[in-house]
Design an enzyme around this catalytic site. Sequence first.
Site, PDB file in Angstrom:
ATOM      1  CE1 TYR A   1      -3.666   2.424   0.296  1.00  0.00           C
ATOM      2  CE2 TYR A   1      -2.462   3.342   2.141  1.00  0.00           C
ATOM      3  CZ  TYR A   1      -3.470   3.430   1.208  1.00  0.00           C
ATOM      4  OH  TYR A   1      -4.282   4.533   1.184  1.00  0.00           O
TER       5      TYR A   1
ATOM      6  CG  ASP B   1      -2.470  -3.939   5.533  1.00  0.00           C
ATOM      7  OD1 ASP B   1      -3.669  -4.278   5.589  1.00  0.00           O
ATOM      8  OD2 ASP B   1      -2.109  -2.823   5.123  1.00  0.00           O
TER       9      ASP B   1
ATOM     10  CE  LYS C   1      -8.910   1.712   2.036  1.00  0.00           C
ATOM     11  NZ  LYS C   1      -7.518   1.268   2.028  1.00  0.00           N
TER      12      LYS C   1
HETATM   13  C1  LIG Z   1      -6.331   1.814   2.503  1.00  0.00           C
HETATM   14  C2  LIG Z   1      -5.266   0.952   2.999  1.00  0.00           C
HETATM   15  C3  LIG Z   1      -4.446   1.355   4.061  1.00  0.00           C
HETATM   16  C4  LIG Z   1      -4.584   2.721   4.710  1.00  0.00           C
HETATM   17  O1  LIG Z   1      -5.800   2.873   5.366  1.00  0.00           O
HETATM   18  P1  LIG Z   1      -6.611   4.263   5.539  1.00  0.00           P
HETATM   19  O2  LIG Z   1      -7.833   3.844   6.238  1.00  0.00           O
HETATM   20  O3  LIG Z   1      -6.828   4.802   4.163  1.00  0.00           O
HETATM   21  O4  LIG Z   1      -5.738   5.173   6.321  1.00  0.00           O
HETATM   22  C5  LIG Z   1      -3.493   0.457   4.520  1.00  0.00           C
HETATM   23  N1  LIG Z   1      -3.331  -0.748   3.943  1.00  0.00           N
HETATM   24  C6  LIG Z   1      -4.089  -1.157   2.908  1.00  0.00           C
HETATM   25  C7  LIG Z   1      -3.871  -2.514   2.326  1.00  0.00           C
HETATM   26  C8  LIG Z   1      -5.072  -0.332   2.404  1.00  0.00           C
HETATM   27  O5  LIG Z   1      -5.817  -0.739   1.370  1.00  0.00           O
END
Ligand SMILES: *Cc1c(COP(=O)(O)O)cnc(C)c1O
Length: 388
Positions: A98, A170, A195
Amino acid sequence: MKIETRLAQIGNGLDPATGAISAPIYQSTTFAHPGLGQSTGFDYARTLNPTRKALEEAIADLEGGDRGLAFASGMAAVHAVLSLFQPGDHIIVSNDLYGGTYRVLEQILRPLGITASYVHTGKMDDIEAVALPSTKAIFIETPTNPMMQITDIAACSILAQARGWLTIVDNTFMTPYLQRPLDLGADIVLHSATKYLGGHNDVMAGLVVAKTAELGERLYFVQNSIGAVLGPHDAWLLMRGMKTLALRMERHMKNAFAIAGWLDARDDIPHVYYPGLETHPGRDICSRQASGFGGMVSFDVLDARMVPYILEHLELITFAESLGGVESLMTYPARQTHFDIPEDVRNAIGVTDTLLRFSVGIEHIGDLIDDLAQALEYAGDRVLAVRG
Ligand SMILES: *Cc1c(COP(=O)(O)O)cnc(C)c1O
């Protein structure tokens, strides 16, 4: 109880006084002390708020960890986890990452003396090749964003444990409904809950779960000290979204599977990246460690000049950043999410100017395919016909 049940029941039964089914929103920053040296368990809301606590307990339970922590965004969660490290420490990170995490590592932590090496974490030899005496952790995305590379979480965790490194995953793309890294040996799992967990493109949040009480305590210290906590209203909104996670993920996956197959069969699509495709190199590992392949599909078009025509001519699918909501979104990683990654680094991992990333929503599959078909045909007529 099964995860579908635990999801649907989040927040229920928290308030015996009223019997509220939906977790109450405690819009209070401070809490009265019953007497000197006494506490209800709640003193000040940065330290703990009852609504946030309900969410934190829910995610700890779903991921199978000792402690959950809720943050104002996914990046606040990433930063909190990376705050465990000290100047001189080194971290091994998935090279297809990311963009925001890359930015924190390179532009915030590197100047402070915390360094990172980027490798395909699915390749154990590549990990070994960059390991240093100062290595303290391995930070994995699987599937990666946006190339859908797969890393064997259990194999990485074994390697990390043998070296005394932390394994951090993550898990934004998979959610605990499909993949539970702590069960596979990881120490910390984190999410951009903005997400799939939120799921409706209406709340920003980040979640962290620590496997052990000791790690949970260290992360809680960071959360309370730095203070990027999730507010009670957003915590409630996130719990509301999470209740339907199982249903949503099933539909996201069904649609993504159909879209990936449809794209793969087209002559004007040179490559489709979806871990569920037979031809995907990580398919076996992904199906071993997760109960599905997720709802994200990336693909290349024949010519970068087609991209603006496609994005402008999609009618149902929205050209926007983010992913994981019920509405389908199309992203152009090279110009949006991965813009902060240098071009040569991007190209080396495949995030080129011809790559599009599709967060497949829960709409009717026929409508999604019709929309994609007309946009691809329009762009093809414009660019490929001209090229002749
Ligand atoms: C969007 C995203 C982030 C960051 O998250 P936010 O809520 O936008 O701060 C981190 N890791 C992944 C895989 C993401 O898709």
